[in-house]
Design an enzyme around this catalytic site. Structure first.
Site, short mmCIF file in Angstrom:
data_model
loop_
_atom_site.label_atom_id
_atom_site.label_comp_id
_atom_site.label_asym_id
_atom_site.label_seq_id
_atom_site.Cartn_x
_atom_site.Cartn_y
_atom_site.Cartn_z
N HIS A 82 0.86 -1.19 0.00
CA HIS A 82 0.00 0.00 0.00
C HIS A 82 0.89 1.24 0.00
O HIS A 82 1.06 1.92 1.01
CB HIS A 82 -0.91 0.00 1.24
CG HIS A 82 -2.00 1.01 1.16
ND1 HIS A 82 -3.30 0.74 1.52
CD2 HIS A 82 -2.00 2.30 0.74
CE1 HIS A 82 -4.03 1.83 1.35
NE2 HIS A 82 -3.27 2.78 0.89
N GLU A 272 -9.17 16.71 9.42
CA GLU A 272 -8.77 16.31 8.08
C GLU A 272 -9.73 16.97 7.10
O GLU A 272 -10.95 16.93 7.28
CB GLU A 272 -8.84 14.80 7.91
CG GLU A 272 -8.52 14.34 6.49
CD GLU A 272 -8.67 12.84 6.32
OE1 GLU A 272 -7.72 12.19 5.88
OE2 GLU A 272 -9.77 12.32 6.63
N GLU A 418 -5.96 16.54 0.08
CA GLU A 418 -6.17 16.07 1.45
C GLU A 418 -5.19 16.78 2.37
O GLU A 418 -3.99 16.81 2.09
CB GLU A 418 -6.01 14.56 1.54
CG GLU A 418 -7.04 13.81 0.72
CD GLU A 418 -6.97 12.30 0.82
OE1 GLU A 418 -7.85 11.62 0.28
OE2 GLU A 418 -6.01 11.80 1.47
N ARG A 420 -3.87 17.20 6.41
CA ARG A 420 -3.84 16.71 7.79
C ARG A 420 -2.79 17.51 8.55
O ARG A 420 -1.89 18.10 7.95
CB ARG A 420 -3.51 15.21 7.84
CG ARG A 420 -4.49 14.35 7.05
CD ARG A 420 -4.05 12.88 7.02
NE ARG A 420 -4.93 12.08 6.19
CZ ARG A 420 -4.78 11.92 4.87
NH1 ARG A 420 -3.77 12.49 4.26
NH2 ARG A 420 -5.63 11.18 4.18
#
Length: 552
Positions: A82, A272, A418, A420
């Site tokens: 991954h 997030e 995205e 964070r």
């Protein structure tokens, strides 16, 4: 078998004993051997028919590594695959390459606790399995990556993280860290070169040893079989999702009032933002510690509580198929808005706008069945007081750049941005005298800037093969390097993602590889990491073409 399944469960073909004896003479007896496909997360690094094995114990790993060394092979640890970067194998690796994949997930998966509540775990255990084990003992971590299928070994190799900083007035709990998962390591056991014995052997490194600092984030330049982690008491988390805040408000200029990212960081510390391309309202998740269930929250007893993001509605997936087959890239704005609409409908239909439960159930939300996108990644170090400025400047440039490309009929991004925010790797968090800071973790503090206590992590996701994506991401990367250059923030690459862009490819820009990356850690720190990893593996058994180039 679907492409998602191929990534999660590699195709295995049992070895013909006669062929194995001919091609791998003297391979350790008793170690399962087979042919295997390799596919990274998004499928842009693949190989077919490589030799692979599944050692049942660390001692068998040692036997495999020594066999590889003596026979001129390389040994590459494989967990869940991954990742995006070429840290396991490189694209174009032929089936007859002298590479043996060492699968950790079948057997190196044990977990146990000692009297101090430190957890000892094999590196093949998945994060979901590890967190489930900890939860059963009332323990947990502050934050974690969203996918539960990542192996512990893979997570530590690239300093994996979730999102968390202390809310205003919040104190760190014993056994927890706001930094990366690598910062929880108390000790680790790796297969390294033993000069006295003249072979590779198991060696345990404690966190206060200098060599351990290089292994805490090793990018695949070592093979770790077991780790001991400091963990702390589990907490109950509430996660509230919002899709009603305009990006211009959430990512407003510093000093703005209203519902800004800074506001939610101060309030809860755990946020997030997922911003679909060509939309105006990000999907904002806000986690907060909540010992008892709020009246409006739905209790969740298992993870993955956003099924609509794992299995897209037909209308959305149909657009995605047209994008993926390269027939209609101009549909990117339609696709972005369709995804946002699916999130809004899904949150309502599944009662997931406000959930509450043990930390694992609120933190893990991404399954292997989700849409596979390529991603770049960076960590922007700054002070907590400058987070809103960094986010505002990045998002403003991103929007302007995306609009400029669209004005030319180019749509390089069809996924999301995205965002964070985490703390940094403070070695004191593990409560061990003399503990070393991970040398090349992207969350390693800048010694010359003690006021920088925060990392803003950003990723841009798009379908693999999207025209002009590399050029767009290069423009973005050059902006990050030029803007966040050390005055009030500094850019580092996120190891597992895409970076080092030319106009045509990732991980290819020589200036980034040779100058930018070493400088972002400090030349002495980079040299120490490189020298240590080379000394522990002088025969480059754990090398590949990319890693050897990176650490040259």
């Amino acid at each position: 078998m679907s492409s998602a399944a191929l990534a999660a469960v590699p195709v295995l073909v049992a070895a013909d004993p006669a062929v194995a004896a001919e091609e791998l003479p003297g391979f350790p007896a008793g170690v399962d051997l087979y042919r295997s496909a390799y596919r990274n997360w998004v499928g842009d690094i693949t190989a077919h028919g490589l030799w692979a094995c599944a050692p049942t114990s660390p001692d068998q790993v040692v036997d495999v590594v020594n066999w590889a060394w003596r026979n001129g092979w390389t040994a590459r640890a494989r967990g869940a695959s991954h990742g995006w970067a070429p840290l396991t194998i490189t694209e174009g690796t032929p089936s007859d390459a002298r590479v043996i994949l060492v699968d950790t997930t079948p057997h190196l998966t044990g977990a146990s606790l000692d009297a101090t509540n430190a957890v000892r775990a094999g590196t093949g255990i998945t994060l979901e399995a590890l967190l489930t084990f900890l939860e059963g003992h009332g323990l947990g971590v502050t934050h974690t990556p969203a996918p539960g299928d990542i192996t512990l070994g893979g997570a530590l190799a690239i300093d994996a993280h979730g999102t968390a900083v202390p809310a205003v007035g919040e104190e760190r709990l014993p056994g927890h860290t706001y930094g990366s998962l690598s910062n929880l390591v108390l000790s680790l056991t790796a297969v390294v070169w033993d000069e006295a014995a003249g072979r590779y052997a198991l060696r345990t490194f404690t966190r206060d040893e200098a060599d351990c600092a290089a292994l805490l984030t090793h990018l695949g330049r070592s093979l770790v079989t077991e780790v001991v982690l400091r963990v702390g008491a589990n907490v109950q988390l509430r996660c509230v999702s919002r899709t009603d805040i305009p990006a211009k408000e959430l990512f407003a200029a510093p000093g703005s009032s209203g519902r800004t990212l800074e506001h939610y960081l101060n309030e809860s510390g755990r946020v997030e933002a997922i911003w679909f391309a060509f939309t105006e309202h990000p999907w904002l998740k806000v986690w907060s510690i909540a010992p008892t269930k709020p009246a409006s929250s739905r209790q969740v007893d298992s993870p993955y509580n956003y099924p609509f993001s794992d299995h897209l509605p037909t209308v959305v997936s149909d657009i995605g198929v047209r994008l993926a087959t390269k027939t209609a890239w101009y549909l990117a704005p339609v696709f972005g808005n369709a995804q946002l609409a699916a999130v809004r409908a899904g949150l309502l239909a599944t009662g997931s706008k406000d959930i509450w439960g043990p930390s694992k159930n609120a933190l893990l939300y991404l399954r292997p069945t989700t849409l596979r996108l390529t991603a770049n990644g960076y960590a922007l170090h700054t002070s907590r007081a400058q987070v809103q400025r960094v986010v505002s400047e990045f998002t403003s440039f991103y929007r302007e750049l995306l609009d400029a490309y669209a004005a030319k009929g180019r749509f390089p991004v069809n996924g999301t941005v995205e965002l964070r925010v985490t703390g940094l790797d403070d070695a004191a968090d593990v409560e061990l005298d003399g503990a070393r800071t991970p040398l090349i973790s992207a969350a390693r503090p800048f010694e010359e800037h003690p006021e920088w206590d925060t990392a803003v992590w950003l990723d841009i996701l798009t379908m693999p093969g999207t025209p002009h994506a590399e050029a767009f991401l290069r423009d973005l990367e050059q902006f990050l390097l030029a803007t966040f250059d050390g005055r009030y923030a500094r850019t580092r690459v996120e190891w597992s993602k895409g970076w080092g862009y030319t106009r045509d490819a990732a991980w290819a820009d020589e200036e980034v590889l040779d100058t930018v990356i070493p400088a972002s850690f400090g030349q002495d720190v980079w040299r120490e990491a490189s020298d240590t990893l080379t000394r522990l593996d002088p025969h480059q058994v754990y090398g590949n073409a990319f890693l050897n180039r990176l650490f040259s």
